[in-house]
Design an enzyme around this catalytic site. Structure first.
Site, mmCIF file in Angstrom:
data_model
loop_
_atom_site.group_PDB
_atom_site.id
_atom_site.type_symbol
_atom_site.label_atom_id
_atom_site.label_comp_id
_atom_site.label_asym_id
_atom_site.label_seq_id
_atom_site.Cartn_x
_atom_site.Cartn_y
_atom_site.Cartn_z
ATOM 1 N N ASP A 154 -1.103 6.787 4.779
ATOM 2 C CA ASP A 154 -2.253 7.406 4.090
ATOM 3 C C ASP A 154 -2.907 8.429 5.016
ATOM 4 O O ASP A 154 -3.236 9.554 4.599
ATOM 5 C CB ASP A 154 -3.309 6.343 3.740
ATOM 6 C CG ASP A 154 -2.821 5.269 2.790
ATOM 7 O OD1 ASP A 154 -3.307 5.217 1.666
ATOM 8 O OD2 ASP A 154 -1.932 4.491 3.170
ATOM 9 N N THR A 211 -1.422 2.346 -2.498
ATOM 10 C CA THR A 211 -1.267 1.827 -1.132
ATOM 11 C C THR A 211 -0.948 0.333 -1.126
ATOM 12 O O THR A 211 -0.109 -0.135 -0.347
ATOM 13 C CB THR A 211 -2.557 2.077 -0.319
ATOM 14 O OG1 THR A 211 -2.775 3.483 -0.270
ATOM 15 C CG2 THR A 211 -2.449 1.541 1.099
HETATM 16 N N1 LIG Z 1 -11.475 -2.537 -6.951
HETATM 17 C C1 LIG Z 1 -10.985 -1.495 -6.285
HETATM 18 N N2 LIG Z 1 -11.315 -1.278 -4.989
HETATM 19 C C2 LIG Z 1 -10.812 -0.230 -4.312
HETATM 20 N N3 LIG Z 1 -9.955 0.661 -4.837
HETATM 21 C C3 LIG Z 1 -9.591 0.486 -6.113
HETATM 22 C C4 LIG Z 1 -10.091 -0.597 -6.890
HETATM 23 N N4 LIG Z 1 -9.546 -0.507 -8.119
HETATM 24 C C5 LIG Z 1 -8.750 0.576 -8.108
HETATM 25 N N5 LIG Z 1 -8.781 1.182 -6.904
HETATM 26 C C6 LIG Z 1 -8.022 2.357 -6.471
HETATM 27 O O1 LIG Z 1 -7.558 3.081 -7.602
HETATM 28 C C7 LIG Z 1 -6.182 3.431 -7.455
HETATM 29 C C8 LIG Z 1 -5.397 2.823 -8.583
HETATM 30 O O2 LIG Z 1 -5.531 1.422 -8.548
HETATM 31 P P1 LIG Z 1 -4.452 0.454 -9.185
HETATM 32 O O3 LIG Z 1 -3.169 0.715 -8.479
HETATM 33 O O4 LIG Z 1 -4.989 -0.927 -8.959
HETATM 34 O O5 LIG Z 1 -4.395 0.834 -10.618
HETATM 35 C C9 LIG Z 1 -5.746 2.919 -6.082
HETATM 36 O O6 LIG Z 1 -5.765 4.029 -5.208
HETATM 37 P P2 LIG Z 1 -5.153 4.033 -3.703
HETATM 38 O O7 LIG Z 1 -3.910 3.235 -3.709
HETATM 39 O O8 LIG Z 1 -4.961 5.486 -3.482
HETATM 40 O O9 LIG Z 1 -6.222 3.483 -2.828
HETATM 41 C C10 LIG Z 1 -6.784 1.876 -5.759
HETATM 42 O O10 LIG Z 1 -7.060 1.689 -4.426
HETATM 43 MG MG LIG Z 2 -6.857 3.744 -1.071
HETATM 44 MG MG LIG Z 3 -4.828 6.631 -1.833
#
Ligand SMILES: Nc1ncnc2c1ncn2[C@@H]1O[C@H](COP(=O)(O)O)[C@@H](OP(=O)(O)O)[C@H]1O
Ligand SMILES: [Mg+2]
Ligand SMILES: [Mg+2]
Ligand SMILES: [Mg+2]
Length: 306
Positions: free
Chosen positions: A50, A121
């Site tokens: 990242d 991630t």
């Molecule tokens: N409760 C949470 N706390 C932190 N990040 C979240 C979150 N829910 C969703 N996200 C962020 O939104 C993106 C999509 O989430 P998901 O895969 O769960 O659908 C991911 O981005 P990143 O992987 O870029 O951090 C994730 O981290």
């Molecule tokens: Mg993230």
């Molecule tokens: Mg990210």
């Protein structure tokens, strides 16, 4: 780079090259095995990939576009960056695109670029690398207009190469994929794999899906809509941020799909806006009745997203 090309096409064209370079960095970090995971918050991880991918994209874009606001998911640091992470090339086909008059002469002050160097991630750290995307979204004023979604682990068996890049500019065109309609007579819903909660579940249950496809990343879930593998992306949570949705929204809109909050409003992506998408994320494939989804979301679910 052809200086005669307009600012928007130059940004999208360079972003394509930058996301491809970042995708290689993401693969290299994984194959070297040094993920160096940092926990930013609850269920919120950051890896060396990242950090390095963001450095590559933001350094490259900010050198080429010094007057434009660029907002990345990860905190920046001032350490040295290898010279081969600095991208100066641009996708030549994008540079040739003809833009409508209102997109031709935009003021750099009105542009904000949103960078998610590695979306998915959580899945990346678990080795589910097909879920990963690299996202660069371009907003003009409040609207998400251009988007680049790079999938570093996509396998193209015909071409024998790893990775593909999908792009879209609203009202202009799209590329890197072939839009497919989702199957009639079924409701396939995609949602989070790693950030579910009671509200997320209540929204999905209320929509009576035939199937729930749980995958990582906002980019990956919107790709499922672009390619007809799901009808809707439903995430009744405040966890997604502007860098998660700007690029996917622009690409989805370019083919006629819709991404809004759970009140049916579009998100604003200007530089001063808040980062979290507090009212959730609801996206539908082209031809799907977005309003039907909004109508079937229980009031209580909406009230938890304020
Ligand atoms: N409760 C949470 N706390 C932190 N990040 C979240 C979150 N829910 C969703 N996200 C962020 O939104 C993106 C999509 O989430 P998901 O895969 O769960 O659908 C991911 O981005 P990143 O992987 O870029 O951090 C994730 O981290
Ligand atoms: Mg993230
Ligand atoms: Mg990210
Ligand atoms: Mg993300």
């Amino acid at each position: 780079m052809a200086q005669s090309a307009s600012l928007l096409t130059r940004i999208v064209a360079t972003s394509i090259s930058a996301t491809i370079r970042a995708g290689k960095i993401i693969r290299d970090v994984m194959s070297d095995g040094g993920l160096k995971i940092v926990e930013k918050g609850k269920n919120d991880l950051q890896t060396e990939a990242d950090r390095c991918a963001q450095k590559c994209i933001i350094t490259s874009l900010s050198r080429l576009f010094p007057n434009i606001t660029i907002i990345g998911e990860e905190e920046s640091n001032s350490c040295e960056i290898p010279s081969d992470w600095i991208v100066t090339e641009a996708d030549q086909d994008i540079l040739k695109l003809k833009l409508p008059a209102h997109l031709e002469n935009i003021d750099p002050k009105d542009v904000c670029i949103w960078v998610d160097p590695l979306d998915g991630t959580s899945e990346y750290t678990q080795g589910l690398v097909e879920h990963v995307t690299v996202l660069v979204g371009v907003a003009i004023g409040e609207r998400a207009v251009g988007g680049v979604i790079h999938q570093p682990y996509y396998k193209d068996n015909e071409k024998g190469i790893l990775g593909r890049t999908l792009w879209g500019i609203n009202g202009v065109g799209y590329g890197g994929f072939v839009p497919v309609s989702p199957p009639d007579g079924k409701r396939l819903i995609t949602t989070t794999r790693s950030h579910s909660d009671k509200n997320v579940k209540a929204a999905i249950d209320a929509l009576s899906p035939d199937e729930v496809i749980r995958v990582g990343g906002a980019g990956h879930k919107v790709i499922l809509l672009l390619e007809g593998k799901a009808h809707a992306y439903v995430f009744a949570s405040q966890g997604c941020k502007k860098w998660d949705t700007c690029a996917p929204e622009a690409v989805l809109h370019a083919i006629g799909g819709t991404l809004t909050d759970f009140y049916g409003e579009k998100y604003a992506y200007h530089a001063e806006t808040i980062h979290p998408n507090l009212r959730g994320v609801l996206a539908t494939a082209p031809g799907q009745a977005h309003q039907w989804y909004l109508n079937h979301i229980p009031e209580e679910v909406k009230q938890n997203l304020q």
